[in-house]
Scaffold this motif. Structure first.
Motif, PDB file in Angstrom:
ATOM      1  N   ILE A  52      23.623  -4.325 -47.445  1.00 52.09           N
ATOM      2  CA  ILE A  52      22.464  -4.211 -48.618  1.00 52.09           C
ATOM      3  C   ILE A  52      21.095  -4.499 -47.973  1.00 52.09           C
ATOM      4  O   ILE A  52      20.264  -3.573 -48.507  1.00 52.09           O
ATOM      5  N   GLN A  53      21.140  -5.515 -47.181  1.00 52.92           N
ATOM      6  CA  GLN A  53      19.635  -5.293 -46.410  1.00 52.92           C
ATOM      7  C   GLN A  53      19.389  -4.079 -45.681  1.00 52.92           C
ATOM      8  O   GLN A  53      18.279  -3.681 -45.867  1.00 52.92           O
ATOM      9  N   GLY A  59      14.848   3.214 -43.620  1.00 54.55           N
ATOM     10  CA  GLY A  59      16.072   4.230 -43.352  1.00 54.55           C
ATOM     11  C   GLY A  59      17.101   4.058 -44.161  1.00 54.55           C
ATOM     12  O   GLY A  59      18.209   4.693 -44.209  1.00 54.55           O
ATOM     13  N   GLY A  60      17.133   3.239 -45.485  1.00 55.41           N
ATOM     14  CA  GLY A  60      17.766   2.877 -46.320  1.00 55.41           C
ATOM     15  C   GLY A  60      18.268   4.093 -47.273  1.00 55.41           C
ATOM     16  O   GLY A  60      19.325   4.159 -47.794  1.00 55.41           O
ATOM     17  N   GLU A  61      17.542   4.977 -47.528  1.00 55.59           N
ATOM     18  CA  GLU A  61      17.616   5.990 -48.436  1.00 55.59           C
ATOM     19  C   GLU A  61      18.642   7.131 -47.993  1.00 55.59           C
ATOM     20  O   GLU A  61      19.624   7.525 -48.318  1.00 55.59           O
ATOM     21  N   GLU A  62      18.653   7.225 -46.574  1.00 61.13           N
ATOM     22  CA  GLU A  62      19.431   8.092 -45.885  1.00 61.13           C
ATOM     23  C   GLU A  62      20.928   7.803 -45.860  1.00 61.13           C
ATOM     24  O   GLU A  62      21.930   8.278 -46.085  1.00 61.13           O
TER      25      GLU A  62
END
Length: 598
Positions: A52-53, A59-62
């Motif tokens: 989740i972090q 880069g979380g969206e990718e």
């Protein structure tokens, strides 16, 4: 199965809702666990909290985009799409069992994109009810998500997921376990599960011309055009001549791929490799076993009774009331047959005044017979073809759709008890094209009525549902448009088009915040969609945010270096080709550049 706390699952569900508009209720948390089980090892993570972090950090969206298709694996059910399973149960599978027995080989079926196994288990139940032994069947079920494949092998389903299995089948094929049901070993023997990426250029586990039937339903909606066409080439090569391909009702090869024939079987439209296809070598008797894996027969010893039964087996062992018809080269329309050319889809039938860079203002079933001989040319079925434009061509018109009608018989035929090989009902794509013609002519009432009749017969037709929403939007019926797009999302949670057209409807209604939200979700799902950036720029213009509008117009032009796919659904005069989007965006950007920054 991965253990994840309710808090983590709720956080993940909230993130998916915010970024992609994908609503996951607690009943669907099973799909979240499967998706986490697949993605966390790829990133070298052991704790769901750390994942989740990662999603909320740089880069979380990718990574969230990589997770999305795996989450939707939970959106499946037993005996999904009633018309298709009626056709499979009444006609297709009985014929395949009979034919394979006559030819002393196995029935070869591939369930591609099987998710957690509901589809292959449904097929296995029908085959068992038809009297087919597991030794007579090679039912291969694959999915990209290895966690889903492992779950499918276990054959365990909650009571909610098994709700569409009738009580007789539950009693015969399953046993009760905690929180649901488990498939009996006798049913699981029909299926071999494995991981398989459908986007690879070669299927090394499938021999050419070896399959009788492929089911790939609700999978290709996540692929771009080049991937879809490559996949269809591989499916065509894997099928025997006359082999069938079942796609989801929201998926169509209309204007996309024309090497399959479309036929109707008991009210369901399916694709068939032409019987007279001579371009590929003669088929082997069965699917090639996995590399390094022993032959299926070697793995399953055959008892003396079964061996004797198979030796003496005759075609009459499986009573049939229906047969799939044979088609020969003579079944195409005779030369000189009259032809009807439908208008270019989405094209206007008369000149209209349109300002470049702006959207235009718009005012408000019977059994199949056994066929002893090919039908004469005069009885030929209509054939649909699509001429695809050259990529990058100046001519940005949509493909021309033509229908070749059979020649009218000149002499009366003697009375006969035979039923025509296939009903003459037009395929959904052709019926929709007729409604689109009415839309292009400005006859919105007739267009709405035509699409509503189509959806009454084919309620899962996504193209029709999106078009109906656009028709409601164009005629000012915004609440009905929203409902149509919501139904599309309910059926296909990652439907980009429903977000795009929902944004257009909100823009027309002056709901700019809603328009920005819907288009933002569309671009999260498909960042390279140029028309999405173009429409978002128009929203920014309406809010007087000219700098954001300039940025979005430049993004629209920049995305044109990537292949652009045609959107499902129809909206008149929306820029749909790379050339049209480029011209409109450049024109609007030039106009904005003349204005001072604010």
């Amino acid at each position: 199965m991965l253990t994840a706390s309710q808090k983590v699952l709720q956080q993940l569900a909230a993130l998916l809702l915010e970024r992609a508009g994908l609503k996951i209720t607690p009943d669907g948390f099973h799909s979240l666990r499967l998706a986490l089980s697949a993605r966390m090892p790829v990133l070298g993570l052991d704790e769901p909290e750390h994942y989740i972090q990662r999603l909320t950090g740089a880069g979380g969206e990718e990574e969230l985009r990589s997770l999305l298709p795996l989450v939707t694996v939970g959106h499946t059910e037993f005996f999904r799409d009633g018309k298709q399973f009626r056709a499979l149960e009444k006609s297709v599978l009985p014929e395949l069992v009979s034919r394979s027995r006559r030819e002393m080989r196995k029935v070869s079926i591939w369930s591609a994109g099987c998710a957690t196994g509901e589809e292959p288990y449904s097929l296995a139940m029908v085959l068992a009810e038809l009297g087919a032994l597991s030794l007579e069947v090679d039912l291969w079920a694959t999915d990209l998500n290895l966690a889903a494949v492992e779950a499918a092998k276990q054959g365990r389903f909650t009571s909610r997921r098994a709700i569409s299995i009738n009580q007789e089948r539950l009693t015969r094929f399953f046993r009760p376990v905690e929180e649901g049901y488990e498939a009996l070993p006798a049913l699981r023997e029909y299926i071999r599960f494995d991981g398989q990426n459908l986007a690879v250029p070669v299927f090394d586990k499938v021999a050419l011309s070896s399959l009788d039937l492929i089911l790939c339903r609700n999978v290709i909606i996540y692929f771009d055009l080049p991937t879809i066409r490559g996949l269809m080439d591989r499916f065509l090569a894997a099928l025997r001549p006359g082999g069938l391909l079942f796609l989801g009702y929201s998926e169509s090869l209309f204007k996309v791929y024309d090497r399959f024939e479309m036929i109707e079987v008991d009210g369901a439209f399916v694709y068939r490799r032409p019987l007279d296809d001579k371009s590929m070598r003669a088929p082997p008797l069965r699917i090639t076993p996995y590399p390094g894996e022993p032959d299926v027969a070697a793995r399953r010893p055959v008892d003396a009774f079964t061996a004797d039964l198979r030796k003496r087996m005759q075609p009459a062992d499986v009573p049939l009331t229906t047969r799939l018809p044979a088609v020969s080269a003579s079944s195409v329309a005779a030369p000189g047959s009259p032809s009807v050319t439908l208008p270019a889809v989405g094209a206007s039938s008369s000149p209209r005044s349109v300002v470049p860079g702006r959207l235009p203002a718009v005012s408000p079933h019977s059994p199949l017979p056994a066929i002893a001989a090919p039908p004469p040319p005069s009885a030929a079925r209509s054939r649909v073809t699509a001429e695809l434009p050259t990529v990058g061509s100046v001519d940005s018109a949509r493909p021309r759709i033509t229908t070749e009608l059979p020649a009218v018989a000149t002499t009366p035929r003697a009375p006969t008890m035979e039923v025509p090989a296939w009903p003459t009902l037009l395929p959904p794509a052709e019926r929709l094209a007729m409604a689109v013609r009415k839309m292009s002519q400005g006859d919105f009432s007739a267009a709405i009525a035509g699409v509503q009749r189509l959806l009454a017969d084919e309620p899962s037709d996504l193209d029709g549902l999106l078009t109906l929403g656009n028709l409601f939007s164009l005629t000012g019926r915004i609440p009905e448009a929203r409902e149509a797009f919501a139904q599309a999302i309910q059926r296909e949670p990652l439907c980009v088009e429903a977000r795009v057209f929902g944004g257009v409807a909100a823009l027309q209604a002056g709901e700019l915040s809603e328009a920005r939200s819907e288009l933002g979700k569309a671009l999260f799902l498909e960042p390279t969609l140029a028309i999405g950036h173009y429409l978002l720029a128009q929203v920014h213009e309406r809010t007087q945010d000219h700098e954001a509008a300039r940025r979005s117009y430049r993004n629209a032009i920049a995305q044109l270096r990537f292949p652009q796919r045609p959107l499902a659904g129809h909206y008149p005069e929306m820029p749909d080709s790379a050339d049209a989007i480029s011209r409109a965006a450049r024109y609007a950007l030039a106009a904005l550049e003349e204005q001072p920054l604010r």
